[in-house]
Design a protein around this motif. Structure first.
Motif, PDB file in Angstrom:
ATOM      1  N   PRO A 216     -11.354  47.142  58.634  1.00 46.41           N
ATOM      2  CA  PRO A 216     -11.581  48.524  59.091  1.00 46.41           C
ATOM      3  C   PRO A 216     -10.950  48.847  60.439  1.00 46.41           C
ATOM      4  CG  PRO A 216     -13.583  47.625  58.145  1.00 46.41           C
ATOM      5  CD  PRO A 216     -12.614  46.485  58.242  1.00 46.41           C
ATOM      6  N   GLY A 217     -10.869  47.880  61.334  1.00 47.39           N
ATOM      7  CA  GLY A 217     -10.275  48.149  62.645  1.00 47.39           C
ATOM      8  C   GLY A 217      -8.873  47.606  62.803  1.00 47.39           C
ATOM      9  N   ARG A 218      -8.279  47.166  61.706  1.00 40.92           N
ATOM     10  CA  ARG A 218      -6.951  46.535  61.773  1.00 40.92           C
ATOM     11  C   ARG A 218      -5.855  47.599  61.765  1.00 40.92           C
ATOM     12  NH1 ARG A 218      -3.480  43.046  57.830  1.00 40.92           N
ATOM     13  NH2 ARG A 218      -2.944  41.230  59.091  1.00 40.92           N
ATOM     14  N   GLU A 219      -4.908  47.478  62.668  1.00 42.33           N
ATOM     15  CA  GLU A 219      -3.784  48.410  62.730  1.00 42.33           C
ATOM     16  C   GLU A 219      -2.490  47.615  62.813  1.00 42.33           C
ATOM     17  OE1 GLU A 219      -2.104  52.159  65.394  1.00 42.33           O
ATOM     18  OE2 GLU A 219      -4.142  51.411  65.692  1.00 42.33           O
ATOM     19  N   LEU A 220      -1.629  47.831  61.850  1.00 44.11           N
ATOM     20  CA  LEU A 220      -0.366  47.101  61.804  1.00 44.11           C
ATOM     21  C   LEU A 220       0.648  47.724  62.757  1.00 44.11           C
ATOM     22  CD1 LEU A 220      -0.011  46.542  57.946  1.00 44.11           C
ATOM     23  CD2 LEU A 220      -0.979  44.990  59.654  1.00 44.11           C
ATOM     24  N   LYS A 221       1.342  46.888  63.509  1.00 37.89           N
ATOM     25  CA  LYS A 221       2.340  47.363  64.470  1.00 37.89           C
ATOM     26  C   LYS A 221       3.688  47.498  63.770  1.00 37.89           C
ATOM     27  CE  LYS A 221      -0.794  47.019  67.684  1.00 37.89           C
ATOM     28  NZ  LYS A 221      -1.448  48.225  68.237  1.00 37.89           N
ATOM     29  N   ARG A 222       3.728  48.375  62.778  1.00 32.90           N
ATOM     30  CA  ARG A 222       4.956  48.578  62.019  1.00 32.90           C
ATOM     31  C   ARG A 222       4.933  49.985  61.432  1.00 32.90           C
ATOM     32  NH1 ARG A 222       4.509  48.222  56.616  1.00 32.90           N
ATOM     33  NH2 ARG A 222       6.594  47.382  56.332  1.00 32.90           N
ATOM     34  N   GLU A 223       6.126  50.471  61.101  1.00 33.92           N
ATOM     35  CA  GLU A 223       6.245  51.781  60.476  1.00 33.92           C
ATOM     36  C   GLU A 223       6.022  51.649  58.973  1.00 33.92           C
ATOM     37  OE1 GLU A 223       9.475  55.490  60.241  1.00 33.92           O
ATOM     38  OE2 GLU A 223       9.877  53.722  61.510  1.00 33.92           O
ATOM     39  N   VAL A 224       5.235  52.540  58.401  1.00 35.13           N
ATOM     40  CA  VAL A 224       4.935  52.468  56.974  1.00 35.13           C
ATOM     41  C   VAL A 224       6.174  52.778  56.137  1.00 35.13           C
ATOM     42  CG1 VAL A 224       3.536  53.416  55.091  1.00 35.13           C
ATOM     43  CG2 VAL A 224       2.528  53.067  57.362  1.00 35.13           C
ATOM     44  N   GLY A 225       6.884  53.829  56.489  1.00 31.83           N
ATOM     45  CA  GLY A 225       8.072  54.203  55.737  1.00 31.83           C
ATOM     46  C   GLY A 225       7.727  54.698  54.343  1.00 31.83           C
ATOM     47  N   THR A 226       8.609  54.463  53.398  1.00 33.03           N
ATOM     48  CA  THR A 226       8.411  54.894  52.014  1.00 33.03           C
ATOM     49  C   THR A 226       7.319  54.066  51.354  1.00 33.03           C
ATOM     50  OG1 THR A 226      10.755  55.492  51.851  1.00 33.03           O
ATOM     51  CG2 THR A 226       9.535  55.272  49.792  1.00 33.03           C
ATOM     52  N   ARG A 227       6.396  54.749  50.696  1.00 30.99           N
ATOM     53  CA  ARG A 227       5.296  54.065  50.002  1.00 30.99           C
ATOM     54  C   ARG A 227       5.771  53.679  48.603  1.00 30.99           C
ATOM     55  NH1 ARG A 227       0.322  55.130  52.655  1.00 30.99           N
ATOM     56  NH2 ARG A 227      -0.825  54.673  50.724  1.00 30.99           N
ATOM     57  N   LEU A 228       5.919  52.380  48.385  1.00 28.88           N
ATOM     58  CA  LEU A 228       6.504  51.863  47.149  1.00 28.88           C
ATOM     59  C   LEU A 228       5.458  51.235  46.236  1.00 28.88           C
ATOM     60  CD1 LEU A 228       9.665  50.043  48.577  1.00 28.88           C
ATOM     61  CD2 LEU A 228       9.615  52.258  47.413  1.00 28.88           C
ATOM     62  N   MET A 229       5.769  51.277  44.964  1.00 32.20           N
ATOM     63  CA  MET A 229       4.961  50.613  43.936  1.00 32.20           C
ATOM     64  C   MET A 229       5.864  49.678  43.150  1.00 32.20           C
ATOM     65  SD  MET A 229       2.857  52.445  40.808  1.00 32.20           S
ATOM     66  CE  MET A 229       1.529  51.592  39.949  1.00 32.20           C
ATOM     67  N   ILE A 230       5.370  48.482  42.816  1.00 33.04           N
ATOM     68  CA  ILE A 230       6.105  47.576  41.925  1.00 33.04           C
ATOM     69  C   ILE A 230       5.463  47.661  40.543  1.00 33.04           C
ATOM     70  CG2 ILE A 230       6.601  45.178  41.329  1.00 33.04           C
ATOM     71  CD1 ILE A 230       6.868  44.496  44.199  1.00 33.04           C
TER      72      ILE A 230
END
Length: 374
Positions: A216-230
């Motif tokens: 719940p409190g985790r924040e990734l230090k990266r840009e999400v960009g395009t949301r992909l599905m495999i």
């Protein structure tokens, strides 16, 4: 998160240590349709047999080169002794290629227990659950004879609880992938699910519970960009996912997937019944199906597009294991269905090893075309 990665990296060492620590038996599963509930009820550790993603020359006398890379790679692992600690292997009827892997393994790799579990090819057949329950009776009897003790109703309840708890916990983690800024990457989700198929799920469950307090409190230090599905064939290619999420000029994140080493493996929980074997049969027949069983209607497509909507998917990578006939037959209809939902797709054909350089160029070009689209 490091624990999931460590389990995936050291899967063989874990299984050997587990056997030494518990004195129990380890059974390799060649398909996600194997009823792990029954194996856990017998105090057996079920693990999924995966490939090594390394070129091998040992399978050609045993299996056709035009069979899929996954079945050839898993057979190579057996022939080369990578799974020499297994006490048994089980295949629940899936595709022709995995059947060949099973029969070749049974014939050429010394092992104590082998079992081919028949089950309906079509999950839309009349009487399918009754038929599969009958096969589970025979499978249960074979396991009981092998381990030398009966599998009681209480033991089946224990096996069901272990599996259902793991499914519930994995779905709770996946909720954090829906956020505008997901709390975990696609690679981390992949290692979560992969590791659960390699270790004792009771241990896996405890680590997930601990991780759920942090997410719940985790924040990734990266840009999400395009949301992909495999979407597509079996996929445990961490190198590819890591490359797309961290080494391309255009940022991207895999937010969900439909394949047998991801959401399709754990998504559907077992609904309890008084007849435990019938409850297990119903779960495996009614779960999100593999294309080899999803006919005459493609009911899996509803699951795919419900997931795409829930996880706000902007584009999809259609992953095709080379020569995987069930998924290959799906691709034209699946591509059209994505087009109808206004979701761009890109098809990649995978082999035993990942052509990282080639795929990097192709994925960057695909993501560049999406800049204005999304």
């Amino acid at each position: 998160m490091d624990q999931f990665t460590n389990w995936v990296d050291n899967r063989h060492e874990y299984a050997k240590e587990w056997k030494k620590r518990t004195g129990g038996k380890v059974v390799g599963c060649l398909c996600t349709y194997v009823p792990e509930e029954i194996l856990y009820a017998a105090d057996i550790l079920p693990i999924r047999i995966f490939g090594g993603h390394e070129p091998s020359s040992v399978v050609e006398p045993h299996i056709l080169g035009m069979f899929c890379p996954f079945c050839r790679d898993t057979l190579a692992q057996g022939l080369e002794g990578k799974y020499d600690y297994l006490d048994g292997i089980v295949l629940a009827q899936s595709c022709l290629h995995m059947r060949q892997t099973f029969w070749s393994w049974k014939k050429h790799v010394p092992i104590d227990f082998t079992y081919y579990l028949p089950m309906p090819h079509c999950n839309q057949a009349v009487g399918q659950n009754d038929y599969l329950r009958g096969e589970y009776v025979l499978f249960k009897e074979a396991v009981e004879k092998w381990v030398g003790q009966p599998i009681t109703t209480e033991a089946l309840d224990r096996g069901i609880d272990i599996m259902n708890t793991n499914r519930k916990l994995c779905k709770q983690v996946y909720e954090f992938r829906k956020a505008r800024k997901p709390a975990l990457t696609g690679l981390e989700a992949m290692e979560l699910v992969l590791s659960g198929q390699m270790v004792d799920k009771r241990e896996h469950n405890e680590v997930i519970k601990s991780w759920l307090t942090e997410l719940p409190g985790r924040e990734l230090k990266r840009e999400v960009g395009t949301r992909l599905m495999i979407v597509g064939s079996e996929d445990d290619d961490r190198e590819f996912v890591q490359m797309v999420e961290g080494k391309l000029a255009f940022p991207a994140t895999f937010v969900v997937e439909d394949h047998c080493t991801g959401a399709r493996y754990f998504w559907d929980e077992l609904v309890p019944q008084e007849d435990r074997l019938m409850a297990i049969a119903a779960r495996y027949m009614d779960r999100v199906p593999c294309p080899s069983k999803d006919w005459p209607e493609r009911k899996r497509f509803d699951f795919i597009f419900d997931m795409a909507k829930e996880y706000k998917v902007e584009a999809a990578v259609l992953m095709q294991q080379k020569f995987c006939d069930p998924h290959e037959l799906d691709m034209p209809s699946l591509t059209q269905a994505f087009k109808d939902h206004n979701i761009p797709t890109y098809l990649l054909e995978f082999d035993i090893t990942v052509p990282a350089g080639q795929f990097r160029i192709r994925m960057e070009a695909f993501l560049e075309t999406l800049v204005d689209f999304v």
